[in-house]
Structures are given as C-alpha cells and as structure tokens.
Design a protein around this motif. Structure first.
Motif, PDB file in Angstrom:
ATOM      1  N   VAL A 206       4.850   6.591  -2.131  1.00  0.00           N
ATOM      2  CA  VAL A 206       6.119   6.933  -1.514  1.00  0.00           C
ATOM      3  C   VAL A 206       6.006   8.324  -0.904  1.00  0.00           C
ATOM      4  CG1 VAL A 206       8.562   7.414  -1.975  1.00  0.00           C
ATOM      5  CG2 VAL A 206       7.436   5.462  -3.069  1.00  0.00           C
ATOM      6  N   ASN A 207       6.455   8.423   0.344  1.00  0.00           N
ATOM      7  CA  ASN A 207       6.580   9.737   0.982  1.00  0.00           C
ATOM      8  C   ASN A 207       8.038   9.903   1.417  1.00  0.00           C
ATOM      9  OD1 ASN A 207       6.882   8.360   3.439  1.00  0.00           O
ATOM     10  ND2 ASN A 207       4.835   8.882   4.168  1.00  0.00           N
ATOM     11  N   GLU A 208       8.306  10.851   2.308  1.00  0.00           N
ATOM     12  CA  GLU A 208       9.699  11.132   2.670  1.00  0.00           C
ATOM     13  C   GLU A 208      10.298  10.117   3.650  1.00  0.00           C
ATOM     14  OE1 GLU A 208       6.753  13.480   4.987  1.00  0.00           O
ATOM     15  OE2 GLU A 208       7.183  13.345   2.865  1.00  0.00           O
ATOM     16  N   HIS A 209       9.517   9.117   4.077  1.00  0.00           N
ATOM     17  CA  HIS A 209      10.010   8.090   4.995  1.00  0.00           C
ATOM     18  C   HIS A 209       9.945   6.713   4.334  1.00  0.00           C
ATOM     19  CE1 HIS A 209       9.834  11.105   8.147  1.00  0.00           C
ATOM     20  NE2 HIS A 209       8.590  11.369   7.791  1.00  0.00           N
ATOM     21  N   TYR A 210      10.871   5.830   4.719  1.00  0.00           N
ATOM     22  CA  TYR A 210      10.864   4.465   4.192  1.00  0.00           C
ATOM     23  C   TYR A 210       9.562   3.748   4.545  1.00  0.00           C
ATOM     24  CZ  TYR A 210      15.927   4.342   3.151  1.00  0.00           C
ATOM     25  OH  TYR A 210      17.172   4.560   2.640  1.00  0.00           O
ATOM     26  N   ASP A 211       8.877   3.254   3.531  1.00  0.00           N
ATOM     27  CA  ASP A 211       7.743   2.339   3.694  1.00  0.00           C
ATOM     28  C   ASP A 211       6.602   2.879   4.558  1.00  0.00           C
ATOM     29  OD1 ASP A 211       9.156   0.436   2.142  1.00  0.00           O
ATOM     30  OD2 ASP A 211      10.194  -0.307   3.918  1.00  0.00           O
ATOM     31  N   GLU A 212       6.411   4.192   4.576  1.00  0.00           N
ATOM     32  CA  GLU A 212       5.362   4.768   5.414  1.00  0.00           C
ATOM     33  C   GLU A 212       4.253   5.447   4.616  1.00  0.00           C
ATOM     34  OE1 GLU A 212       6.843   7.232   8.560  1.00  0.00           O
ATOM     35  OE2 GLU A 212       8.228   5.677   9.271  1.00  0.00           O
ATOM     36  N   GLY A 213       4.334   5.438   3.295  1.00  0.00           N
ATOM     37  CA  GLY A 213       3.302   6.084   2.483  1.00  0.00           C
ATOM     38  C   GLY A 213       1.985   5.332   2.538  1.00  0.00           C
ATOM     39  N   GLU A 214       0.934   6.023   2.126  1.00  0.00           N
ATOM     40  CA  GLU A 214      -0.418   5.445   2.134  1.00  0.00           C
ATOM     41  C   GLU A 214      -0.475   4.145   1.327  1.00  0.00           C
ATOM     42  OE1 GLU A 214      -4.810   6.569   0.303  1.00  0.00           O
ATOM     43  OE2 GLU A 214      -3.311   8.155   0.518  1.00  0.00           O
ATOM     44  N   PHE A 215      -1.122   3.138   1.917  1.00  0.00           N
ATOM     45  CA  PHE A 215      -1.256   1.844   1.245  1.00  0.00           C
ATOM     46  C   PHE A 215      -2.234   1.953   0.075  1.00  0.00           C
ATOM     47  CE2 PHE A 215      -0.494  -0.736   5.417  1.00  0.00           C
ATOM     48  CZ  PHE A 215       0.772  -0.208   5.517  1.00  0.00           C
ATOM     49  N   ILE A 216      -1.880   1.276  -1.009  1.00  0.00           N
ATOM     50  CA  ILE A 216      -2.743   1.173  -2.183  1.00  0.00           C
ATOM     51  C   ILE A 216      -3.347  -0.224  -2.254  1.00  0.00           C
ATOM     52  CG2 ILE A 216      -2.798   1.229  -4.714  1.00  0.00           C
ATOM     53  CD1 ILE A 216      -0.281   3.105  -4.487  1.00  0.00           C
ATOM     54  N   PHE A 217      -2.519  -1.233  -1.922  1.00  0.00           N
ATOM     55  CA  PHE A 217      -2.933  -2.630  -2.105  1.00  0.00           C
ATOM     56  C   PHE A 217      -2.081  -3.534  -1.227  1.00  0.00           C
ATOM     57  CE2 PHE A 217      -2.289  -6.723  -4.274  1.00  0.00           C
ATOM     58  CZ  PHE A 217      -3.589  -7.118  -4.537  1.00  0.00           C
ATOM     59  N   GLN A 218      -2.710  -4.543  -0.618  1.00  0.00           N
ATOM     60  CA  GLN A 218      -1.984  -5.601   0.078  1.00  0.00           C
ATOM     61  C   GLN A 218      -2.570  -6.945  -0.330  1.00  0.00           C
ATOM     62  OE1 GLN A 218      -2.179  -4.494   4.360  1.00  0.00           O
ATOM     63  NE2 GLN A 218       0.046  -4.237   4.210  1.00  0.00           N
ATOM     64  N   GLN A 219      -1.699  -7.946  -0.378  1.00  0.00           N
ATOM     65  CA  GLN A 219      -2.146  -9.305  -0.658  1.00  0.00           C
ATOM     66  C   GLN A 219      -1.373 -10.249   0.254  1.00  0.00           C
ATOM     67  OE1 GLN A 219      -4.615 -10.297  -2.965  1.00  0.00           O
ATOM     68  NE2 GLN A 219      -4.414 -12.236  -1.887  1.00  0.00           N
ATOM     69  N   LYS A 220      -2.091 -11.135   0.925  1.00  0.00           N
ATOM     70  CA  LYS A 220      -1.481 -12.078   1.857  1.00  0.00           C
ATOM     71  C   LYS A 220      -1.251 -13.420   1.191  1.00  0.00           C
ATOM     72  CE  LYS A 220      -3.894 -10.077   5.793  1.00  0.00           C
ATOM     73  NZ  LYS A 220      -4.895 -10.302   6.849  1.00  0.00           N
ATOM     74  N   VAL A 221      -0.303 -14.183   1.774  1.00  0.00           N
ATOM     75  CA  VAL A 221      -0.061 -15.557   1.353  1.00  0.00           C
ATOM     76  C   VAL A 221       0.371 -16.350   2.585  1.00  0.00           C
ATOM     77  CG1 VAL A 221       2.368 -15.178   0.691  1.00  0.00           C
ATOM     78  CG2 VAL A 221       1.080 -17.044  -0.361  1.00  0.00           C
ATOM     79  N   SER A 222      -0.097 -17.579   2.673  1.00  0.00           N
ATOM     80  CA  SER A 222       0.293 -18.461   3.775  1.00  0.00           C
ATOM     81  C   SER A 222       1.721 -18.943   3.554  1.00  0.00           C
ATOM     82  CB  SER A 222      -0.643 -19.670   3.841  1.00  0.00           C
ATOM     83  OG  SER A 222      -0.141 -20.613   4.779  1.00  0.00           O
ATOM     84  N   ILE A 223       2.498 -18.943   4.630  1.00  0.00           N
ATOM     85  CA  ILE A 223       3.875 -19.454   4.551  1.00  0.00           C
ATOM     86  C   ILE A 223       4.114 -20.533   5.617  1.00  0.00           C
ATOM     87  CG2 ILE A 223       4.901 -17.460   3.419  1.00  0.00           C
ATOM     88  CD1 ILE A 223       5.811 -16.550   6.279  1.00  0.00           C
ATOM     89  N   GLU A 224       3.029 -21.145   6.093  1.00  0.00           N
ATOM     90  CA  GLU A 224       3.149 -22.170   7.132  1.00  0.00           C
ATOM     91  C   GLU A 224       4.013 -23.348   6.688  1.00  0.00           C
ATOM     92  OE1 GLU A 224      -0.303 -22.766   9.911  1.00  0.00           O
ATOM     93  OE2 GLU A 224      -1.368 -21.895   8.194  1.00  0.00           O
ATOM     94  N   ASN A 225       4.016 -23.644   5.395  1.00  0.00           N
ATOM     95  CA  ASN A 225       4.796 -24.781   4.886  1.00  0.00           C
ATOM     96  C   ASN A 225       6.190 -24.387   4.408  1.00  0.00           C
ATOM     97  OD1 ASN A 225       2.586 -26.455   5.352  1.00  0.00           O
ATOM     98  ND2 ASN A 225       1.723 -26.028   3.337  1.00  0.00           N
ATOM     99  N   CYS A 226       6.569 -23.123   4.567  1.00  0.00           N
ATOM    100  CA  CYS A 226       7.874 -22.668   4.103  1.00  0.00           C
ATOM    101  C   CYS A 226       8.946 -22.939   5.153  1.00  0.00           C
ATOM    102  CB  CYS A 226       7.842 -21.172   3.781  1.00  0.00           C
ATOM    103  SG  CYS A 226       6.829 -20.761   2.341  1.00  0.00           S
ATOM    104  N   ALA A 227      10.033 -23.580   4.731  1.00  0.00           N
ATOM    105  CA  ALA A 227      11.129 -23.930   5.643  1.00  0.00           C
ATOM    106  C   ALA A 227      12.347 -23.034   5.453  1.00  0.00           C
ATOM    107  CB  ALA A 227      11.516 -25.393   5.437  1.00  0.00           C
ATOM    108  N   SER A 228      12.295 -22.136   4.448  1.00  0.00           N
ATOM    109  CA  SER A 228      13.459 -21.283   4.188  1.00  0.00           C
ATOM    110  C   SER A 228      13.006 -19.921   3.673  1.00  0.00           C
ATOM    111  CB  SER A 228      14.378 -21.931   3.147  1.00  0.00           C
ATOM    112  OG  SER A 228      13.770 -21.894   1.867  1.00  0.00           O
ATOM    113  N   ALA A 229      13.904 -18.958   3.789  1.00  0.00           N
ATOM    114  CA  ALA A 229      13.632 -17.626   3.249  1.00  0.00           C
ATOM    115  C   ALA A 229      13.466 -17.686   1.734  1.00  0.00           C
ATOM    116  CB  ALA A 229      14.749 -16.667   3.640  1.00  0.00           C
TER     117      ALA A 229
END
Length: 187
Positions: A139-162
């Motif tokens: 976390v820094n002084e801006h929303y969602d702009e701090g240095e990344f520590i970790f990311q993980q992706k997931v496929s949502i091609e079959n998702c029909a809703s939020a």
C-alpha cells in the motif's frame, strides 16, 4: 513472534480465513481486527475467534487515533482484507513496506477509487474479459498503485455473472492470501 493486524470493512471472509490459517502457527499471531463499519460481519468473526477489535471513524483514521492504536500493537504486517478506505499517508509513512492489500483483479486493470468487490467483477464481465485474478500489493498513498507482491490469474470464459466471477476470485484469495502473508513474515 510476528504480529498481523487486519483491516476490513465488510463480511470478513478473508479475515476469518487468515485467522484460521494462523490459529495454530507458533510464530505468527493475529493481534487485532480494525474496521470502519460498526455493522460489519467481520466483527462477529473476530469475536468468534477471540481476536480483539477496534471500530473507528474517518476522523479517527485521519487524525492519528488509529495510528496510535496501531503503534500500541506494534504489528509486523498490516493486512487490508476488504478494507474500503484509503490509508492515510501518515500511516503509510510510519509503516513502509509493512502494509499490504488484496485486490480482486489483475492490477493495473480495474483498480483505483471506487473499484472494489462486485463493482470490479461486474466491470470485468461487462468488458468481456477472458481472465481475471487477484493482486496482492504493498500500500502506498494512492489506491491500488503500490508495488505488486503476487498475482494469480483465473479463466472466466465460462462465467455468465459477476457472482460466478466473485466465487472464483474468493477461491483464489482464500488459497493464496494467507500463504503470501506467511512468506512475507518469514522472509
């Protein structure tokens, strides 16, 4: 003994998952749950696990009260787990690289002020993305702009809703967030 302080604004599913993950850990303990929402379900979850809580106002966050309470606990890591307010610069400065957040998208996409929870998932769906994921970042002084520590992706091609996207994101969060916290604390 390493100490974690959790911040949350809502139901607290990530908070409860983190508390349970570290419940029998000999070297890491959750020392408190802080919230800005007196009606947050996270308070009940913390109480169930005998974790002390603090409810605070916007003024208390921005005028030093919360920082004083943080300083009393001396946490090794402050974890934002569904906390919706921006951390004041005073707290970020006092705890450099000791405050982390989890965001329910692959930043830098779908981040910033107002982008949280179902708003993110609906926007991802509306934009017909094929994948999304989570980002854990400092976390820094801006929303969602701090240095990344970790990311993980997931496929949502079959998702029909939020809601379907939210389910997949919660699975990622619950699986990875406690492990990343542990990794950061154990060096």
């Amino acid at each position: 003994m390493k100490k974690i302080l959790l911040f949350a604004s809502g139901t607290g599913s990530n908070v409860e998952n983190i508390i349970q993950y570290f419940k029998n850990h000999h070297d890491i303990i959750v020392v408190g749950v802080f919230t800005n929402n007196p009606n947050a379900k996270v308070l009940d979850k913390a109480k169930t696990h005998n974790v002390p809580t603090l409810i605070f106002t916007k003024e208390e966050l921005n005028e030093g009260f919360v920082l004083n309470k943080i300083n009393e606990l001396q946490p090794d890591l402050i974890v934002l787990a569904g906390f919706l307010w921006k951390m004041p610069e005073e707290i970020v400065t006092a705890y450099p690289n000791k405050i982390i957040n989890i965001h329910p998208a692959l930043l830098p996409k779908y981040g910033g002020k107002g982008m949280y929870g179902m708003k993110v998932h609906q926007t991802v769906l509306d934009n017909k993305e094929k994948e999304t994921g989570i980002t854990i970042h400092y976390v820094n002084e801006h929303y969602d702009e701090g240095e990344f520590i970790f990311q993980q992706k997931v496929s949502i091609e079959n998702c029909a809703s939020a809601d379907e996207i939210a389910f997949k994101i919660h699975e990622l969060e619950h699986n990875h967030f406690p492990k990343i916290i542990e990794r950061l604390l154990e060096g």
